[in-house]
Design a protein around this motif. Structure first.
Motif, PDB file in Angstrom:
ATOM      1  N   SER A   1       1.804  17.971  -9.129  1.00  0.00           N
ATOM      2  CA  SER A   1       1.491  16.919 -10.100  1.00  0.00           C
ATOM      3  C   SER A   1       2.467  15.751 -10.032  1.00  0.00           C
ATOM      4  O   SER A   1       3.674  15.940  -9.875  1.00  0.00           O
ATOM      5  N   PRO A   2       1.927  14.540 -10.180  1.00  0.00           N
ATOM      6  CA  PRO A   2       2.777  13.357 -10.170  1.00  0.00           C
ATOM      7  C   PRO A   2       3.454  13.126 -11.522  1.00  0.00           C
ATOM      8  O   PRO A   2       2.898  13.465 -12.568  1.00  0.00           O
ATOM      9  N   PHE A   3       4.635  12.548 -11.454  1.00  0.00           N
ATOM     10  CA  PHE A   3       5.408  12.174 -12.647  1.00  0.00           C
ATOM     11  C   PHE A   3       5.755  10.709 -12.425  1.00  0.00           C
ATOM     12  O   PHE A   3       6.599  10.376 -11.597  1.00  0.00           O
ATOM     13  N   VAL A   4       5.038   9.829 -13.129  1.00  0.00           N
ATOM     14  CA  VAL A   4       5.083   8.403 -12.777  1.00  0.00           C
ATOM     15  C   VAL A   4       5.951   7.642 -13.777  1.00  0.00           C
ATOM     16  O   VAL A   4       5.676   7.663 -14.982  1.00  0.00           O
ATOM     17  N   VAL A   5       6.987   6.976 -13.270  1.00  0.00           N
ATOM     18  CA  VAL A   5       7.906   6.234 -14.143  1.00  0.00           C
ATOM     19  C   VAL A   5       7.769   4.747 -13.843  1.00  0.00           C
ATOM     20  O   VAL A   5       8.115   4.293 -12.743  1.00  0.00           O
TER      21      VAL A   5
ATOM     22  N   LEU B   1       7.335   9.639  -9.031  1.00  0.00           N
ATOM     23  CA  LEU B   1       7.020   8.321  -8.468  1.00  0.00           C
ATOM     24  C   LEU B   1       7.667   7.318  -9.410  1.00  0.00           C
ATOM     25  O   LEU B   1       7.344   7.282 -10.596  1.00  0.00           O
ATOM     26  N   VAL B   2       8.591   6.529  -8.886  1.00  0.00           N
ATOM     27  CA  VAL B   2       9.335   5.635  -9.775  1.00  0.00           C
ATOM     28  C   VAL B   2       9.240   4.189  -9.274  1.00  0.00           C
ATOM     29  O   VAL B   2       9.277   3.943  -8.065  1.00  0.00           O
ATOM     30  N   ALA B   3       9.103   3.275 -10.230  1.00  0.00           N
ATOM     31  CA  ALA B   3       8.983   1.855  -9.870  1.00  0.00           C
ATOM     32  C   ALA B   3      10.258   1.406  -9.166  1.00  0.00           C
ATOM     33  O   ALA B   3      11.376   1.704  -9.620  1.00  0.00           O
TER      34      ALA B   3
ATOM     35  N   THR C   1       3.545  -1.514  -7.289  1.00  0.00           N
ATOM     36  CA  THR C   1       2.565  -1.952  -8.292  1.00  0.00           C
ATOM     37  C   THR C   1       1.895  -0.733  -8.929  1.00  0.00           C
ATOM     38  O   THR C   1       1.893   0.354  -8.351  1.00  0.00           O
ATOM     39  N   PRO C   2       1.282  -0.943 -10.086  1.00  0.00           N
ATOM     40  CA  PRO C   2       0.550   0.176 -10.686  1.00  0.00           C
ATOM     41  C   PRO C   2      -0.533   0.723  -9.745  1.00  0.00           C
ATOM     42  O   PRO C   2      -0.785   1.934  -9.722  1.00  0.00           O
ATOM     43  N   GLU C   3      -1.141  -0.152  -8.946  1.00  0.00           N
ATOM     44  CA  GLU C   3      -2.181   0.321  -8.004  1.00  0.00           C
ATOM     45  C   GLU C   3      -1.569   1.290  -6.992  1.00  0.00           C
ATOM     46  O   GLU C   3      -2.167   2.318  -6.670  1.00  0.00           O
ATOM     47  N   ASP C   4      -0.353   0.925  -6.502  1.00  0.00           N
ATOM     48  CA  ASP C   4       0.338   1.840  -5.567  1.00  0.00           C
ATOM     49  C   ASP C   4       0.606   3.172  -6.246  1.00  0.00           C
ATOM     50  O   ASP C   4       0.446   4.240  -5.649  1.00  0.00           O
ATOM     51  N   ALA C   5       1.031   3.084  -7.507  1.00  0.00           N
ATOM     52  CA  ALA C   5       1.378   4.325  -8.227  1.00  0.00           C
ATOM     53  C   ALA C   5       0.163   5.226  -8.333  1.00  0.00           C
ATOM     54  O   ALA C   5       0.251   6.439  -8.094  1.00  0.00           O
TER      55      ALA C   5
ATOM     56  N   MET D   1      -2.463   5.223  -6.405  1.00  0.00           N
ATOM     57  CA  MET D   1      -2.831   5.714  -5.075  1.00  0.00           C
ATOM     58  C   MET D   1      -1.943   6.907  -4.675  1.00  0.00           C
ATOM     59  O   MET D   1      -2.429   7.933  -4.224  1.00  0.00           O
ATOM     60  N   LEU D   2      -0.634   6.750  -4.906  1.00  0.00           N
ATOM     61  CA  LEU D   2       0.282   7.849  -4.567  1.00  0.00           C
ATOM     62  C   LEU D   2       0.011   9.075  -5.448  1.00  0.00           C
ATOM     63  O   LEU D   2       0.011  10.210  -4.979  1.00  0.00           O
ATOM     64  N   ALA D   3      -0.235   8.811  -6.729  1.00  0.00           N
ATOM     65  CA  ALA D   3      -0.487   9.937  -7.653  1.00  0.00           C
ATOM     66  C   ALA D   3      -1.682  10.753  -7.185  1.00  0.00           C
ATOM     67  O   ALA D   3      -1.673  11.983  -7.244  1.00  0.00           O
ATOM     68  N   ASN D   4      -2.691  10.064  -6.697  1.00  0.00           N
ATOM     69  CA  ASN D   4      -3.920  10.754  -6.293  1.00  0.00           C
ATOM     70  C   ASN D   4      -3.907  11.236  -4.848  1.00  0.00           C
ATOM     71  O   ASN D   4      -4.875  11.833  -4.387  1.00  0.00           O
ATOM     72  N   ALA D   5      -2.813  10.980  -4.146  1.00  0.00           N
ATOM     73  CA  ALA D   5      -2.752  11.369  -2.728  1.00  0.00           C
ATOM     74  C   ALA D   5      -2.396  12.851  -2.607  1.00  0.00           C
ATOM     75  O   ALA D   5      -1.339  13.230  -2.109  1.00  0.00           O
ATOM     76  N   THR D   6      -3.252  13.694  -3.120  1.00  0.00           N
ATOM     77  CA  THR D   6      -3.023  15.129  -3.089  1.00  0.00           C
ATOM     78  C   THR D   6      -4.380  15.815  -3.169  1.00  0.00           C
ATOM     79  O   THR D   6      -5.319  15.258  -3.732  1.00  0.00           O
TER      80      THR D   6
END
Ligand code: NAI
Length: 781
Positions: free
Chosen positions: A270-274, A306-308, A406-410, A412-417
């Motif tokens: 699971s992603p943890f997005v900051v 995943l951190v900005a 960017t939020p779009e990158d976040a 994309m990375l979050a869903n890359a699983t």
């Protein structure tokens, strides 16, 4: 010896061990080891295996290795007890579940210490998190038993449930499985994990002491072979499994074609997005709860941070500082933050994955851990998205850290699983959080929080994290059956179509050649062949056509994001257009050899069905759960994505409409295989679909041999759900083939359902067309 001066100098905590005597006394009462718990009592143990305290390596118990015969005995006990248990009123069952909840509370210290000794988790967690959640679960489900008749009218229990649970939350996973099963009137055979069988045995004993009738809850211990025996045992009516995706797949294949409902709670990454505007200190604490809780052995652990980029260095510095303050060690010490890894095998697995990660270039920052079965809290940076550490479920205290812009990158990375269990999103901008929550593919989303659970909210995954939900109303549905349709004469496999070159369509006497319908366009079948059907010729679709159709369906992901109102409008338009051409459709059905009156009834029912699903498109809503203070949990039904639909041979128009419409009403795109023997009823709909403002690709139609086309759909990794209405053998094939990406399946005998009757439409269809995302939102103080 530590002196007061030393303590003042270091400001370190002294040891504060929890007394384990009540547990060791209990264990000593079983000098011969533990048998299984069957029919209200322990059996005499035959062959046993050792159970060790992972923190010390010492043997704390011997437990029976379950054989297929043991499983048979346990299932027999459960079966014998089931009618009596289901025959109690909901209120009477509720009283039992309340008693269980209260007894968990009364024995809470015993259970917490036993869990910690068996599993290695810190006593602070077993005492303050696991055991209170167990009690909460039984209270909550006592309530469901009480109100079952009014909340689930007409529903009945499945019968005997086989439940297999993992070692990371042994008692809590028992509660998640056992409480709803018993509330619904099922009886249970539970197989705990081989590393951690003790709290299940203790619980079964406590349950009997507090009056649970014998045979209602049975526990068979042992390794995976005992689990496999339970999955295939005669007389088991439902299987529920929590564990690795790998074993989930095996169980899916093993249960294929048995008609046993299956729920799977599997792995995650699971992603943890900051985001840059997150409360950094709160997010750092969040990571502690996300990946160092329970030594990271948590299926929904926030394992990918995943951190900005803008705040990455500040965040990483603070995180590393915080990580170094974590105390790893004796799980019974009340000051311990991280305890032992469950078993040396698991420790080795973590080490192996981490060393593979290092070989691939990852840089490690680690805290400290004592010798033995412990692993230090670890952050891995320089991790490529496709690398081992970023993709494999480690199930240990190891988080990867990756930056985004960017939020779009976040997103994309979050869903890359391939998984989709959970996600945690951190930002002070609630608009941004909710926007990302909507886009992330996960069954549970925590906003500015992580790893919080409540019995009133559903928990479960998308994608390869499995299907089904545990907790709340959603969880109850998994343990209830609705009197389903029964086929008096099962559907017979239609004869294989005889391939004719497409040129034959010009033969005299043949009035029409239907093409396929892909991406809103009529398309020739890739094979170039057609086959003769009543009323003309139909394209003989193949694997390539299915693949094209799936691709076209994927391109209209926007359909799932339109409002229910928009979808309703399109469906009303479709209903009107079909209604306007009713006479024509009637004539066509009659020309296929269907009696005129039946043809009229079928068209009328199809038109009504279009209106009904148009009406439902903006009404099948979710719920807002009052879970924890300062939170509400939004249960949002979302479309699965692309659904494959294999239609029954009978009622070629109504069967098609009854399945395709609920799927698209909920925002899915569909690849449909119409009735193999009478496909022209569906292909005649092309013009209706074209003129109803339905976006191209929402409905795709491939005619041909149902079993061949259904197999391709079931095997396709970009298809999220598969509905198959056909033969028993076909259902088995579809379920087994769907194990690849663990797609949700709905299989049924094609001749069983009376499409004209009340079971021809309903909320069940909408439920099947959706999966619930539970979003935990800060609310109130
Ligand atoms: P596992 O999936 O093998 O074990 C879970 C349960 O399934 C245990 O009770 C086991 O005895 C049983 N089991 C094993 N093989 C079976 C079979 N063929 N049929 C029926 N039951 C069977 O998990 P394991 O080997 O303990 O851990 C391996 C990895 O799995 C972990 O490193 C972790 O990545 C993942 N895992 C994920 C969990 C989750 O909750 N998502 C829980 C446990 C493990």
């Amino acid at each position: 010896m530590t002196t007061v001066t030393d303590i003042l100098a270091s400001m370190d905590y002294g040891p504060a061990p929890e007394d384990s005597r009540i547990v060791t006394d209990w264990l000593e009462r079983f000098p011969q080891g533990f048998g299984h718990f069957i029919g209200g009592a322990f059996t005499a143990p035959n062959e046993t295996f050792e159970v060790r305290n992972p923190a010390t390596g010492s043997v704390i118990a011997h437990v029976a290795q379950g054989t297929p015969e043991d499983v048979v005995a346990a299932v027999a006990a459960a079966r014998k007890a089931q009618p009596g248990w289901a025959g109690l009123s909901g209120h009477e069952r509720a009283r039992h579940l309340y008693a269980l909840a209260r007894h968990v509370q009364q024995h809470s210290r015993f259970l917490a210490v036993l869990e910690t000794l068996d599993n290695g988790k810190p006593i602070r967690e077993s005492r303050d998190i696991d055991v209170p959640l167990v009690a909460r679960h039984f209270y909550h489900h006592a309530g469901w038993a009480e109100v079952l008749d009014t909340e689930f009218p007409g529903a009945r229990p499945h019968g005997v449930c086989g439940q297999i649970i993992p070692w990371n939350f042994p008692l809590l996973m028992l509660a998640w499985k056992v409480a709803p099963a018993l509330a619904a009137g099922n009886t249970v055979v539970l197989k705990p994990a081989e590393y951690t069988p003790l709290t299940a045995l203790a619980f079964a004993q406590i349950a009997t002491e507090c009056g649970l009738p014998e045979g209602v809850l049975n526990v068979v211990t042992g390794d995976g072979s005992a689990g496999a025996a339970l999955v295939s045992a005669e007389g088991v009516d439902k299987i529920a499994f929590t564990g690795s995706t790998e074993v989930g797949r095996i169980i899916r294949r093993q249960t294929a074609g048995t008609g046993r409902p299956l729920t799977l709670e599997l792995g995650g990454k699971s992603p943890f997005v900051v985001f840059s505007d997150a409360d950094i200190d709160a997010a750092v604490e969040g990571v502690v709860d996300a990946i160092w809780f329970n030594q990271g052995q948590v299926c929904c652990a926030g394992a990918r941070i995943l951190v900005a980029e803008a705040v990455a260095s500040k965040f990483e510095k603070k995180l590393a500082q915080r990580m170094r303050t974590l105390r790893v060690g004796d799980p019974l010490d009340k000051n311990t933050d991280m305890g032992a890894i469950v078993h040396p095998v698991q420790l080795e697995r973590i080490r192996e994955l981490v060393s593979r990660g290092e070989a691939e270039g990852a840089t490690l920052t680690q805290g400290e851990a004592p010798e033995g079965c412990f692993y230090p809290p670890t952050i891995a940076s320089n991790v490529e998205p496709a690398s081992t550490l970023a993709t494999e479920e480690i199930f240990g205290p190891v988080a990867t850290i990756t930056t985004f812009r960017t939020p779009e990158d976040a997103v994309m990375l979050a869903n890359a699983t391939r998984y989709g269990l959970a996600a945690s999103i951190w930002s002070e901008n609630v608009n941004l959080c909710l926007d990302v929550a909507a886009k992330v593919k996960a069954g549970v989303v925590w906003i500015n929080s992580t790893n919080i659970f409540d019995a009133g909210a559903g928990f479960g995954g998308y994608r390869e994290s499995g299907y089904g939900r545990e907790g709340g109303r959603e969880g109850m549905t998994a343990y209830l059956a609705h009197p389903g349709p029964v086929a008096s004469r099962p559907e017979v496999e239609p004869e294989a179509p005889v391939a004719t070159p497409g040129a034959a369509s010009t033969a005299p006497g043949i009035d029409r050649t239907a093409k396929l319908y892909i991406g809103g366009k009529q398309a020739r079948p890739d094979s170039g062949y057609v086959y003769a059907v009543p009323g003309g010729l139909a394209g003989l679709g193949n694997r390539k056509d299915i693949r094209n159709a799936v691709e076209a369906a994927h391109k209209v992901s926007g359909w799932g994001k339109t409002t229910g109102h928009n979808r309703a409008q399109v469906l009303y338009f479709l209903a009107e257009n079909l209604s306007a051409r009713a006479a024509e459709f009637e004539g066509r059905l009659a020309s296929f050899g269907i009696a005129r009156a039946a043809a009229k009834a079928e068209v009328d029912a199809s038109v009504r069905r279009c209106f009904w699903y148009a009406a439902q498109a903006d009404k099948f809503d979710g719920a807002v759960h009052q879970t924890k203070t300062e939170h509400v949990t939004l249960a949002v039904p979302e479309p699965l994505g692309v659904i494959g639909v294999a239609c029954p041979v009978a009622q070629p128009l109504l069967g098609f409409v009854s399945l395709v419409l609920p799927a698209i009403a909920m925002g899915n795109a569909v690849v449909a295989i119409p009735s193999q023997t009478n496909p022209l009823a569906a292909t005649d709909l092309y013009q209706v679909l074209d003129t109803s403002d339905l976006p191209s690709g929402v409905v795709n139609i491939v005619t041909g041999e149902r079993e061949v086309l259904a197999r391709t759909l079931a095997e396709h990794d970009d298809v999220a759900g598969m509905w198959y209405f056909g033969t028993v053998a076909g259902a088995k094939m579809v379920e087994a083939a769907s194990a690849g990406n663990l797609k949700q399946t709905w299989t049924e005998d094609g001749a069983a359902r009376d499409w004209f009757g009340p079971v021809g439409q309903g909320r069940e269809f909408l439920h099947r067309a959706t999966q619930v995302k539970n979003v935990w939102v800060p609310y109130g103080e």
